[in-house]
Design a protein around this motif. Structure first.
Motif, mmCIF file in Angstrom:
data_model
loop_
_atom_site.group_PDB
_atom_site.id
_atom_site.type_symbol
_atom_site.label_atom_id
_atom_site.label_comp_id
_atom_site.label_asym_id
_atom_site.label_seq_id
_atom_site.Cartn_x
_atom_site.Cartn_y
_atom_site.Cartn_z
ATOM 1 N N GLY A 1 3.203 0.823 11.507
ATOM 2 C CA GLY A 1 4.598 0.773 11.076
ATOM 3 C C GLY A 1 4.897 -0.348 10.101
ATOM 4 O O GLY A 1 5.982 -0.368 9.501
ATOM 5 N N ASN A 2 3.930 -1.279 9.910
ATOM 6 C CA ASN A 2 4.127 -2.383 8.953
ATOM 7 C C ASN A 2 3.895 -1.958 7.508
ATOM 8 O O ASN A 2 4.254 -2.700 6.577
ATOM 9 N N LEU A 3 3.296 -0.794 7.313
ATOM 10 C CA LEU A 3 2.966 -0.344 5.950
ATOM 11 C C LEU A 3 4.219 0.247 5.303
ATOM 12 O O LEU A 3 4.314 1.454 5.042
ATOM 13 N N LYS A 4 5.170 -0.608 5.004
ATOM 14 C CA LYS A 4 6.509 -0.171 4.623
ATOM 15 C C LYS A 4 6.563 0.544 3.274
ATOM 16 O O LYS A 4 7.530 1.247 2.982
ATOM 17 N N SER A 5 5.521 0.418 2.424
ATOM 18 C CA SER A 5 5.519 1.098 1.117
ATOM 19 C C SER A 5 4.771 2.420 1.152
ATOM 20 O O SER A 5 4.716 3.130 0.144
ATOM 21 N N LEU A 6 4.180 2.771 2.307
ATOM 22 C CA LEU A 6 3.296 3.935 2.379
ATOM 23 C C LEU A 6 4.052 5.232 2.109
ATOM 24 O O LEU A 6 5.083 5.508 2.719
ATOM 25 N N THR A 7 3.527 6.037 1.186
ATOM 26 C CA THR A 7 4.083 7.357 0.897
ATOM 27 C C THR A 7 3.170 8.481 1.350
ATOM 28 O O THR A 7 3.638 9.587 1.599
ATOM 29 N N SER A 8 1.861 8.221 1.450
ATOM 30 C CA SER A 8 0.917 9.256 1.863
ATOM 31 C C SER A 8 -0.126 8.665 2.793
ATOM 32 O O SER A 8 -0.773 7.668 2.455
ATOM 33 N N LEU A 9 -0.289 9.274 3.982
ATOM 34 C CA LEU A 9 -1.265 8.818 4.968
ATOM 35 C C LEU A 9 -2.083 10.010 5.430
ATOM 36 O O LEU A 9 -1.543 10.978 5.976
ATOM 37 N N SER A 10 -3.409 9.959 5.212
ATOM 38 C CA SER A 10 -4.304 11.019 5.662
ATOM 39 C C SER A 10 -5.458 10.414 6.455
ATOM 40 O O SER A 10 -6.261 9.654 5.913
ATOM 41 N N LEU A 11 -5.511 10.770 7.748
ATOM 42 C CA LEU A 11 -6.584 10.321 8.642
ATOM 43 C C LEU A 11 -7.300 11.526 9.243
ATOM 44 O O LEU A 11 -7.942 11.417 10.282
ATOM 45 N N LEU B 1 0.822 -1.198 0.000
ATOM 46 C CA LEU B 1 0.000 0.000 0.000
ATOM 47 C C LEU B 1 0.862 1.257 0.000
ATOM 48 O O LEU B 1 1.718 1.444 0.860
ATOM 49 N N SER B 2 0.605 2.128 -0.984
ATOM 50 C CA SER B 2 1.381 3.347 -1.131
ATOM 51 C C SER B 2 0.593 4.587 -0.699
ATOM 52 O O SER B 2 1.175 5.525 -0.157
ATOM 53 N N TYR B 3 -0.705 4.600 -0.909
ATOM 54 C CA TYR B 3 -1.542 5.767 -0.628
ATOM 55 C C TYR B 3 -2.758 5.332 0.175
ATOM 56 O O TYR B 3 -3.500 4.430 -0.242
ATOM 57 N N LEU B 4 -2.987 5.976 1.334
ATOM 58 C CA LEU B 4 -4.147 5.654 2.166
ATOM 59 C C LEU B 4 -4.773 6.951 2.665
ATOM 60 O O LEU B 4 -4.139 7.733 3.376
ATOM 61 N N SER B 5 -6.028 7.201 2.268
ATOM 62 C CA SER B 5 -6.770 8.363 2.760
ATOM 63 C C SER B 5 -8.123 7.913 3.293
ATOM 64 O O SER B 5 -8.938 7.341 2.560
ATOM 65 N N LEU B 6 -8.314 8.164 4.594
ATOM 66 C CA LEU B 6 -9.583 7.857 5.259
ATOM 67 C C LEU B 6 -10.147 9.121 5.904
ATOM 68 O O LEU B 6 -10.974 9.058 6.807
ATOM 69 N N SER B 7 -9.706 10.280 5.433
ATOM 70 C CA SER B 7 -10.073 11.555 6.051
ATOM 71 C C SER B 7 -11.554 11.868 5.886
ATOM 72 O O SER B 7 -12.242 11.320 5.020
ATOM 73 N N HIS B 8 -12.058 12.744 6.760
ATOM 74 C CA HIS B 8 -13.448 13.215 6.727
ATOM 75 C C HIS B 8 -14.437 12.062 6.792
ATOM 76 O O HIS B 8 -15.281 11.866 5.932
ATOM 77 N N ASN B 9 -14.302 11.269 7.857
ATOM 78 C CA ASN B 9 -15.274 10.239 8.193
ATOM 79 C C ASN B 9 -15.604 10.374 9.673
ATOM 80 O O ASN B 9 -15.389 11.441 10.266
ATOM 81 N N GLN B 10 -16.103 9.305 10.287
ATOM 82 C CA GLN B 10 -16.428 9.318 11.714
ATOM 83 C C GLN B 10 -15.731 8.153 12.415
ATOM 84 O O GLN B 10 -16.272 7.529 13.338
ATOM 85 N N LEU B 11 -14.515 7.870 11.984
ATOM 86 C CA LEU B 11 -13.760 6.749 12.516
ATOM 87 C C LEU B 11 -13.289 7.051 13.932
ATOM 88 O O LEU B 11 -12.954 8.196 14.269
#
Length: 594
Positions: free
Chosen positions: A274-284, A255-265
């Protein structure tokens, strides 16, 4: 962030096996096109009542496979295999208006169907599309399609790419889409879909890109999302998803890009992030997360964009060493329950482009950055920063946007030495004094688009405006500015928002204000303006908000839209304004709204 999403999706599409160029390569030396296929294409053309792209004007003659019919490709047997009609999304003058003809379902050899960026193609997606069983690419994005997503699309077993993004589709995500086991990309974003993410999607084992953003989806993020071992892109932002993050999600090592922003999480971010070793962008951002930001986040060696703003994260921040998050370029921790006091050294000592620490309870003087030349955007608003600003911008040669509003900064505008390339300055709600002429003069950069110095202690007068300025927002409200509004305000031809309210401004409203054709927000309230509201303002066609309240104005309100349909409160507390929406002018019969 939207540009970032676009880049990821373009990179993904170009890497797919069987995308458009490959499909087109299979169509060399076509024969004369099938009469049935030609009839199906012409039936589609007949449903398009207007085409400013000019594409369909090439659809003439008997042979739709000869290469002259733009967007049409055929196989050697003369059967249509590709229909690719793509309009420029950002050019509003280029579009097709009409509906999708069900006749396109009568193209049995069609492998690629792309009708995107046409803006005004409306109506439903025809059920007949379920007959296109050879289809590998179905892209109908950025149109105005309505209705539900047909469940029959689940019959297209060879489909590798499905994008219906940027329409007005509603209803649930059909469970039948779980039958599309060859699907590598699904994008249903920017619609009005509702309900949960269907459990049947767990069958999409080849999925690499998953985008359901900007809908009204509810329920939870399913645990099966951790089974998508090949996935590189997930965007579920701007929905109504709730509950905790599924632990399985943190098994997605590609996984390189993960966006879960603007929810009710809710809940915490697990250490497994820390296991998401390929992640370049994280938005929560803009959820209800609590607890500490886990220290394991420092193991994300490729992460360059981190946005955890507008949650409930609390102190302390993780102790990130110089070797932690080595690729980081952009960080946003704004509006959490953090009491940082000072900006941590692991932020100030890095070569960052964007630093956003609004509402983090920063105190004392403005921070010093070790690599100020790399910064393009800074937001330190809503803190308790004090002191002067005289050396803050030194060596910030790349800075474009700065937001220092809602602090306790105390300085004279003459101390403000901003970089030449800056486009936005927001200093509202501080203790800034001095004259506007220090920042608005014949040396003001043409790059400057936004100035907000409202709610300060600025005095003097409004300076003359020279030609060549590109301001589209000027907010100087709630200060101690006197004098008149200069007629040279008409030189601000790009201006969209003007707020000079709550000052000591006198004189009349200049006729030249009516030349600002792009203006849609105007606030002149609570000043000492006299005379009439000039009828030249009727030339501003896009005005959505205007307030002339609490001045000393008199005479007839301009009797044309929108001024005669604004609420009466927009004109209240003046000397003798009359005409709709106020009382009729003396001796003049009130007319109906124009």
């Amino acid at each position: 962030m939207q540009i970032l999403v676009w880049v990821f999706e373009v990179l993904f599409i170009s890497s797919l096996v069987g995308v458009f160029p490959l499909s087109l390569a299979e169509t060399t030396s076509p024969g004369v096109c099938s009469e049935a296929d030609r009839a199906a294409l012409l039936a589609f053309k007949a449903k398009i009542v207007k085409d400013t792209t000019g594409i369909l004007s090439s659809w003439i003659g008997r042979d739709c496979c000869g290469g002259d019919w733009e967007g049409v490709q055929c196989n050697p047997a003369g059967r249509v295999t590709t229909l690719a009609l793509q309009g420029p999304v950002k050019d509003s003058s280029m579009y097709m208006k009409g509906t999708l003809s069900s006749s396109l379902g009568s193209l049995p050899f069609l492998q690629v169907l792309v009708i995107s960026g046409m803006k005004l193609i409306t109506g439903p997606i025809p059920d007949s599309f379920s007959k296109l069983t050879r289809l590998t690419q179905l892209v109908l994005e950025d149109n105005s399609l309505r209705g539900n997503i047909p469940s029959g699309l689940g019959l297209l077993s060879h489909l590798q790419t499905l994008s219906l993004a940027g329409n007005h589709l509603k209803g649930p995500v059909p469970p039948s889409l779980g039958n599309l086991r060859n699907l590598g990309m699904i994008n249903l974003g920017r619609n009005s879909l509702s309900g949960p993410i269907p459990a049947s999607l767990k069958n999409l084992h080849l999925l690499q890109s998953f985008d359901l953003s900007f809908n009204s989806l509810s329920g939870f993020i399913p645990e099966f999302i951790g089974q998508f071992r090949n996935i590189t892109f997930i965007d579920l932002s701007n929905n109504q998803l709730s509950a905790h993050l599924p632990i399985s999600m943190f098994n997605l090592v590609s996984l390189s890009y993960l966006s879960l922003s603007h929810n009710q999480l809710t809940g915490t971010i697990p250490e497994q992030v820390g296991n998401l070793k390929s992640l370049t962008s994280l938005s929560l951002s803009s959820n209800k997360f609590i607890g500490h930001i886990p220290a394991s986040i420092s193991r994300l060696q490729n992460l360059w964009s981190l946005n955890l703003s507008r949650n409930g994260f609390s102190d302390p921040l993780p102790d990130v060493s110089n070797r932690g998050i080595p690729s980081l370029l952009s960080i946003d921790l704004s509006f959490n329950n953090l009491s940082l006091g000072t900006v941590p050294k692991w932020i100030t000592d890095r070569q960052l482009s964007d630093v956003n620490l609004a509402g983090c309870k920063l105190r004392g003087s403005l921070p010093r950055f070790t690599r100020p030349d790399s910064l393009s955007s800074i937001d330190l608003s809503n803190n308790f920063l004090t002191g002067s600003i005289s050396t803050f911008f030194t060596k910030m040669t790349s800075l474009q946007k700065v937001k220092l509003s809602n602090n306790l900064l105390k300085f004279d505008l003459s101390e403000l030495k901003v970089p030449d390339g800056i486009s936005s300055i927001d200093l509202h709600s501080n203790q800034v004094c001095g004259s506007l002429s220090s920042i608005l003069n014949n040396r003001t950069s043409s790059f400057l688009e936004v100035i907000d110095v409202s709610n300060n202690l600025i005095s003097g007068t409004i300076p003359e405006f020279s030609e060549g300025l590109n301001l589209n927002e000027l907010n100087i409200g709630s200060n101690k500015i006197a004098g008149q509004i200069p007629s040279s305000i008409s030189n601000l031809i790009e201006l969209e928002r003007l707020d000079v309210s709550r000052n000591l401004i006198t004189g009349t409203i200049p006729m030249s204000l009516g030349r600002l054709a792009n203006l849609h927000w105007l606030d002149l309230s609570i000043n000492r303006l006299t005379g009439r509201i000039p009828t030249s303002l009727l030339g501003i066609k896009f005005m959505r908000h205007a307030s002339f309240r609490a001045n000393r104005l008199c005479g007839e309100i301009p009797q044309g839209r929108p001024y005669n349909i604004f609420p009466a409160s927009a004109y209240a507390h003046n000397l003798c304004l009359c005409g709709k929406p106020m009382l009729p002018c003396r001796g003049k019969k009130q007319e109906t709204s124009q």
